[in-house]
Design an enzyme around this catalytic site. Structure first.
Site, PDB file in Angstrom:
ATOM      1  N   ASP A 172       0.346 -38.320 -15.438  1.00  0.00           N
ATOM      2  CA  ASP A 172      -0.409 -37.369 -14.625  1.00  0.00           C
ATOM      3  C   ASP A 172      -0.119 -37.729 -13.167  1.00  0.00           C
ATOM      4  O   ASP A 172      -0.586 -38.744 -12.657  1.00  0.00           O
ATOM      5  CB  ASP A 172      -1.905 -37.487 -14.951  1.00  0.00           C
ATOM      6  CG  ASP A 172      -2.748 -36.482 -14.180  1.00  0.00           C
ATOM      7  OD1 ASP A 172      -2.337 -36.089 -13.074  1.00  0.00           O
ATOM      8  OD2 ASP A 172      -3.836 -36.117 -14.668  1.00  0.00           O
ATOM      9  N   TYR A 229      -8.907 -39.361 -15.371  1.00  0.00           N
ATOM     10  CA  TYR A 229      -9.793 -38.290 -14.907  1.00  0.00           C
ATOM     11  C   TYR A 229     -10.858 -38.040 -15.990  1.00  0.00           C
ATOM     12  O   TYR A 229     -10.554 -38.069 -17.191  1.00  0.00           O
ATOM     13  CB  TYR A 229      -8.940 -37.036 -14.644  1.00  0.00           C
ATOM     14  CG  TYR A 229      -9.767 -35.812 -14.389  1.00  0.00           C
ATOM     15  CD1 TYR A 229     -10.717 -35.782 -13.371  1.00  0.00           C
ATOM     16  CD2 TYR A 229      -9.618 -34.681 -15.170  1.00  0.00           C
ATOM     17  CE1 TYR A 229     -11.483 -34.662 -13.143  1.00  0.00           C
ATOM     18  CE2 TYR A 229     -10.375 -33.543 -14.949  1.00  0.00           C
ATOM     19  CZ  TYR A 229     -11.314 -33.546 -13.932  1.00  0.00           C
ATOM     20  OH  TYR A 229     -12.075 -32.440 -13.718  1.00  0.00           O
TER      21      TYR A 229
HETATM   22  C1  LIG Z   1      -5.921 -36.619 -12.055  1.00  0.00           C
HETATM   23  C2  LIG Z   1      -6.392 -35.283 -12.564  1.00  0.00           C
HETATM   24  N1  LIG Z   1      -5.808 -34.758 -13.658  1.00  0.00           N
HETATM   25  C3  LIG Z   1      -6.197 -33.580 -14.164  1.00  0.00           C
HETATM   26  C4  LIG Z   1      -7.223 -32.855 -13.585  1.00  0.00           C
HETATM   27  C5  LIG Z   1      -7.638 -31.554 -14.188  1.00  0.00           C
HETATM   28  O1  LIG Z   1      -7.156 -30.476 -13.439  1.00  0.00           O
HETATM   29  P1  LIG Z   1      -7.855 -29.029 -13.341  1.00  0.00           P
HETATM   30  O2  LIG Z   1      -9.165 -29.225 -12.653  1.00  0.00           O
HETATM   31  O3  LIG Z   1      -6.859 -28.240 -12.563  1.00  0.00           O
HETATM   32  O4  LIG Z   1      -8.039 -28.545 -14.733  1.00  0.00           O
HETATM   33  C6  LIG Z   1      -7.846 -33.354 -12.449  1.00  0.00           C
HETATM   34  C7  LIG Z   1      -8.934 -32.609 -11.810  1.00  0.00           C
HETATM   35  O5  LIG Z   1      -9.598 -33.078 -10.917  1.00  0.00           O
HETATM   36  C8  LIG Z   1      -7.419 -34.601 -11.918  1.00  0.00           C
HETATM   37  O6  LIG Z   1      -7.994 -35.150 -10.837  1.00  0.00           O
END
Ligand SMILES: Cc1ncc(COP(=O)(O)O)c(C=O)c1O
Length: 404
Positions: free
Chosen positions: A184, A112
């Site tokens: 993740d 991400y």
């Molecule tokens: C795979 C992934 N991990 C982490 C995040 C971060 O999350 P947040 O937007 O809730 O901070 C995202 C956000 O799009 C994501 O797609």
């Protein structure tokens, strides 16, 4: 916390909460309080000294948040859960807890955008380096582990290319070196994939996505060994302070109850849309883990319940055509995020992954033509009708494209 019920469908509704302890309230009460009163000064002293159980201050713990933490721990089959104010607060708390200056993090190819940004900042400020691996074979992983590697950080399915990583294999190799594996699990949700059961050490979610499911909360969740998460709770969570609000925990508990029902419907719809995208003449390629010709389909079968609700695809044409395609949609929403009731569609190269420099975008497989689609809960026929009419309008640069 081991799951108390045999089926996930029951666990999402009941784990971590006993109505008898809460005056019979069917739903978890919302403890919307910042602090807790002590009966005496001595009691306050005992609580701070850890000699007496009890709440002190909501950055250190809150009863509504605690129910959510216990529920997610049970869903992921881990010892302890921890709640954060955003997915990125969870990612940063875990990565900071697992590294110190001059360490190295081995990552999946494709992360991400903000995780990539965080790792770049950690490199610049603390010389914590990172490198990327396809993690396709054991040898490939071994060849990239360095003496200073203290964490393997993996996304699967990878945002936005929908490549998959064999978690059981990564965990097996990591054990040889005693390096923790962090996963993740946002794109799969706990309903489709449980990394701890495959030998990984820490699993985290942007709960903003499928867990919340209604596009009204920004939140993060982490599950892992009690010893590690006790340390995170008392350091990178408490002292950096990215805690979850009680109201957000309450909304997430509500969202979680329908997770299996929603995710099954997301998958049903995605399967229908995938088939149609694949045969549309203006679509160059489609990436969906539920596709039995996807190069990682065998991994999907091994570690995921179903293919999920996100599809990426490349249109034929240019960046302008990709943008025009989005502009031509009539009711589908152009927006980042995923896992909501509404179908959301975005252009990763200029949106979620805009912070990733061009070369790295190419290495990750993010092209100007790539579109990410989070298939919502609407009737798939309506979703397809809108996508199809917008795809049919991609004509502007197609001539040039076919001559190139
Ligand atoms: C795979 C992934 N991990 C982490 C995040 C971060 O999350 P947040 O937007 O809730 O901070 C995202 C956000 O799009 C994501 O797609």
């Amino acid at each position: 916390m081991a799951r108390s019920y045999k089926h996930m469908e029951t666990s999402v509704i009941h784990e971590g909460y006993d109505s008898k302890e809460m005056l019979g309230s069917l739903t978890t009460p919302l403890f919307q309080t910042s602090t807790y009163t002590f009966d005496t000064a001595e009691q306050g002293e005992r609580r701070f000294a850890g000699e007496e159980e009890g709440y002190i201050y909501s950055r250190l713990g809150n009863p509504t948040v605690k129910v959510l933490e216990e529920r997610i721990a049970a869903l992921e089959n881990g010892e302890r859960g921890l709640a954060f104010g955003s997915g990125m607060a969870a990612v940063s708390a875990v990565l900071i807890a697992l590294t110190k200056a001059n360490d190295h993090v081995l990552c999946s190819v494709g992360l991400y955008g903000c995780t990539f940004g965080l790792l770049s900042m950690m490199k610049e400020k603390y010389n914590i380096s990172h490198s990327f691996s396809t993690m396709e074979t054991e040898e490939e992983i071994r060849s990239q582990i360095k003496p200073e590697t203290t964490c393997i950080y993996v996304e699967t399915p990878i945002n936005p290319t929908m490549k998959l990583i064999d978690l059981e294999m990564v965990a097996r190799v990591a054990k040889e070196y005693d390096i923790p594996v962090v996963v993740d699990n946002t794109f799969a949700s706990p309903y489709l994939q449980n990394p701890l059961e495959l030998g990984c050490d820490v699993v985290l979610h942007s709960a903003t996505k499928y867990i919340g499911g209604h596009g009204d909360v920004i939140a993060g969740l982490v599950v892992g060994k009690k010893e590690f998460l006790d340390e995170v709770a008392m350091t990178t969570l408490k002292d950096i302070g990215g805690v979850m609000s009680p109201f957000d925990a309450w909304l997430l508990l509500r969202g979680l109850k329908t997770l299996p029902v929603r995710v099954d419907r997301h998958c049903d719809n995605a399967e229908e849309i995938f088939k149609r995208l694949k045969s549309h003449p203006n679509v160059e390629a489609v990436y969906y883990p539920g596709d039995n010709t996807h190069p990682d389909y065998h991994i999907m079968k091994k570690q995921m319940r179903r293919g999920g609700g996100v599809i990426s695809f490349e249109i034929k044409g240019t960046k302008q055509d990709a943008q025009q395609f989005l502009n031509n949609l009539s009711f589908l929403k152009i927006a980042v995020s995923l896992g909501d009731a509404e179908t959301l569609i975005e252009h990763p190269a200029t949106m979620t992954h805009a912070v990733v420099p061009g070369d790295s975008q190419r290495d990750m497989g993010i092209t100007d033509q790539l579109i990410r689609l989070s298939v919502g809960l609407e009737a798939w026929q309506d979703i397809w009708q809108d996508l199809e009419q917008a795809l049919n309008k991609i004509t502007v640069s197609l001539d040039a494209y076919s001559k190139a």
